[in-house]
Design a protein around this motif. Structure first.
Motif, PDB file in Angstrom:
ATOM      1  N   ASP A   1      29.272-137.984   8.678  1.00  0.00           N
ATOM      2  CA  ASP A   1      29.019-137.208   9.899  1.00  0.00           C
ATOM      3  C   ASP A   1      28.124-136.005   9.596  1.00  0.00           C
ATOM      4  O   ASP A   1      27.199-135.692  10.347  1.00  0.00           O
ATOM      5  N   ILE A   2      28.425-135.314   8.498  1.00  0.00           N
ATOM      6  CA  ILE A   2      27.657-134.118   8.150  1.00  0.00           C
ATOM      7  C   ILE A   2      26.220-134.497   7.800  1.00  0.00           C
ATOM      8  O   ILE A   2      25.260-133.847   8.247  1.00  0.00           O
ATOM      9  N   LYS A   3      26.061-135.558   7.037  1.00  0.00           N
ATOM     10  CA  LYS A   3      24.703-136.025   6.702  1.00  0.00           C
ATOM     11  C   LYS A   3      23.963-136.459   7.960  1.00  0.00           C
ATOM     12  O   LYS A   3      22.757-136.223   8.100  1.00  0.00           O
ATOM     13  N   ALA A   4      24.668-137.077   8.889  1.00  0.00           N
ATOM     14  CA  ALA A   4      24.055-137.494  10.151  1.00  0.00           C
ATOM     15  C   ALA A   4      23.636-136.281  10.976  1.00  0.00           C
ATOM     16  O   ALA A   4      22.563-136.280  11.589  1.00  0.00           O
ATOM     17  N   MET A   5      24.468-135.239  10.998  1.00  0.00           N
ATOM     18  CA  MET A   5      24.115-134.008  11.710  1.00  0.00           C
ATOM     19  C   MET A   5      22.833-133.418  11.125  1.00  0.00           C
ATOM     20  O   MET A   5      21.938-132.993  11.849  1.00  0.00           O
ATOM     21  N   MET A   6      22.727-133.425   9.792  1.00  0.00           N
ATOM     22  CA  MET A   6      21.532-132.909   9.135  1.00  0.00           C
ATOM     23  C   MET A   6      20.311-133.750   9.527  1.00  0.00           C
ATOM     24  O   MET A   6      19.241-133.206   9.823  1.00  0.00           O
ATOM     25  N   ALA A   7      20.470-135.059   9.553  1.00  0.00           N
ATOM     26  CA  ALA A   7      19.369-135.949   9.933  1.00  0.00           C
ATOM     27  C   ALA A   7      18.963-135.719  11.388  1.00  0.00           C
ATOM     28  O   ALA A   7      17.761-135.612  11.693  1.00  0.00           O
TER      29      ALA A   7
ATOM     30  N   GLN B   1      26.434-126.929  -2.813  1.00  0.00           N
ATOM     31  CA  GLN B   1      25.899-127.863  -3.798  1.00  0.00           C
ATOM     32  C   GLN B   1      25.801-129.260  -3.202  1.00  0.00           C
ATOM     33  O   GLN B   1      24.873-130.005  -3.496  1.00  0.00           O
ATOM     34  N   GLN B   2      26.757-129.610  -2.347  1.00  0.00           N
ATOM     35  CA  GLN B   2      26.750-130.920  -1.712  1.00  0.00           C
ATOM     36  C   GLN B   2      25.831-130.941  -0.491  1.00  0.00           C
ATOM     37  O   GLN B   2      25.189-131.945  -0.210  1.00  0.00           O
ATOM     38  N   TYR B   3      25.801-129.837   0.246  1.00  0.00           N
ATOM     39  CA  TYR B   3      25.018-129.739   1.483  1.00  0.00           C
ATOM     40  C   TYR B   3      24.168-128.469   1.450  1.00  0.00           C
ATOM     41  O   TYR B   3      24.481-127.495   2.122  1.00  0.00           O
ATOM     42  N   PRO B   4      23.110-128.450   0.673  1.00  0.00           N
ATOM     43  CA  PRO B   4      22.289-127.237   0.623  1.00  0.00           C
ATOM     44  C   PRO B   4      21.612-126.983   1.972  1.00  0.00           C
ATOM     45  O   PRO B   4      21.065-127.896   2.589  1.00  0.00           O
TER      46      PRO B   4
ATOM     47  N   THR C   1      19.255-133.081  13.116  1.00  0.00           N
ATOM     48  CA  THR C   1      18.581-131.780  13.201  1.00  0.00           C
ATOM     49  C   THR C   1      17.107-131.908  12.831  1.00  0.00           C
ATOM     50  O   THR C   1      16.252-131.228  13.404  1.00  0.00           O
ATOM     51  N   GLU C   2      16.826-132.789  11.885  1.00  0.00           N
ATOM     52  CA  GLU C   2      15.445-133.005  11.443  1.00  0.00           C
ATOM     53  C   GLU C   2      14.704-134.015  12.325  1.00  0.00           C
ATOM     54  O   GLU C   2      13.569-134.378  12.025  1.00  0.00           O
ATOM     55  N   GLY C   3      15.344-134.486  13.394  1.00  0.00           N
ATOM     56  CA  GLY C   3      14.712-135.437  14.293  1.00  0.00           C
ATOM     57  C   GLY C   3      14.751-136.866  13.794  1.00  0.00           C
ATOM     58  O   GLY C   3      14.049-137.733  14.320  1.00  0.00           O
ATOM     59  N   LYS C   4      15.576-137.116  12.799  1.00  0.00           N
ATOM     60  CA  LYS C   4      15.715-138.470  12.248  1.00  0.00           C
ATOM     61  C   LYS C   4      16.879-139.164  12.938  1.00  0.00           C
ATOM     62  O   LYS C   4      17.760-138.522  13.509  1.00  0.00           O
ATOM     63  N   SER C   5      16.903-140.477  12.843  1.00  0.00           N
ATOM     64  CA  SER C   5      17.991-141.230  13.460  1.00  0.00           C
ATOM     65  C   SER C   5      19.229-141.190  12.569  1.00  0.00           C
ATOM     66  O   SER C   5      19.144-140.919  11.372  1.00  0.00           O
ATOM     67  N   SER C   6      20.351-141.453  13.204  1.00  0.00           N
ATOM     68  CA  SER C   6      21.617-141.505  12.466  1.00  0.00           C
ATOM     69  C   SER C   6      22.499-142.566  13.102  1.00  0.00           C
ATOM     70  O   SER C   6      22.174-143.113  14.151  1.00  0.00           O
ATOM     71  N   ASN C   7      23.624-142.811  12.465  1.00  0.00           N
ATOM     72  CA  ASN C   7      24.582-143.779  12.979  1.00  0.00           C
ATOM     73  C   ASN C   7      25.658-143.138  13.855  1.00  0.00           C
ATOM     74  O   ASN C   7      26.635-143.804  14.200  1.00  0.00           O
ATOM     75  N   LEU C   8      25.503-141.859  14.203  1.00  0.00           N
ATOM     76  CA  LEU C   8      26.488-141.223  15.070  1.00  0.00           C
ATOM     77  C   LEU C   8      26.511-141.902  16.431  1.00  0.00           C
ATOM     78  O   LEU C   8      25.498-142.420  16.904  1.00  0.00           O
TER      79      LEU C   8
END
Length: 184
Positions: free
Chosen positions: A91-97, A176-179, A99-106
């Motif tokens: 979920d967190i990686k998807a939120m980051m994606a 470190q995990q989510y800079p 935000t950058e205008g990339k697609s996610s599986n959310l």
């Protein structure tokens, strides 16, 4: 370094010591104005423990605010809190994606809520289109809770930044995990 002191329980009147049950720098600083700290904690406590808005969606919205505002303190604290309420690493990686205008599986509702939070951070308000999209799935009560939650955390990150709140060492590991881009 914080602009005001972090107070310990023995430095505040006994009737306000309960405000320091959560041993965080935020609470230790806010108790410089104990009645304000109590009011702040009242809304924060409602958001976390009494709102019936889906807690995972709530935490994703809060994480989006912290991420957008580059608030190390807010983001790292809510990574931990979010995981307690069902937010996953994906979920967190998807939120980051997102935000950058990339697609996610959310799922579509989560994507719309993240977009709404971004709009409130960037544009002051959620667009009519985003509000209507979210409203298809949420009740009036949940829409109110969502908007107030996002607005509250927009305020929180400003308090944290203005007071130059120090992050507790434990939470620095989250970076470190989510800079966060632009945060050292």
């Amino acid at each position: 370094m914080a602009r005001l002191p972090y107070l310990e329980a023995d430095q505040v009147a006994p009737e306000y010591r309960d405000m320091l049950k959560r041993n965080t720098n935020l609470h230790k600083l806010l108790v410089n104005s104990p009645d304000m700290a109590r009011a702040f904690s009242g809304l924060g406590g409602y958001i976390r423990h009494k709102s019936t808005l889906d807690p995972r969606l709530r935490e994703l919205a809060i994480l989006q605010v912290g991420w957008m505002e580059k608030s190390e303190y807010e983001f790292t604290h809510h990574v931990k809190i979010g995981k307690e309420f069902g937010v996953t690493d994906d979920d967190i990686k998807a939120m980051m994606a997102e935000t950058e205008g990339k697609s996610s599986n959310l799922e579509p509702l989560a994507k719309a809520i993240l977009r709404g939070a971004r709009e409130m951070v960037r544009e002051l308000a959620m667009s009519d289109a985003t509000f209507a999209e979210i409203k298809q799935d949420l009740s009036d009560e949940h829409m109110t809770d969502l908007v107030v939650t996002i607005a509250f955390y927009c305020a929180v990150v400003r308090v944290l930044a203005t007071m130059k709140m120090d992050n507790e060492p434990y939470y620095k590991e989250v970076l470190q995990q989510y800079p966060i881009p632009g945060v050292e």
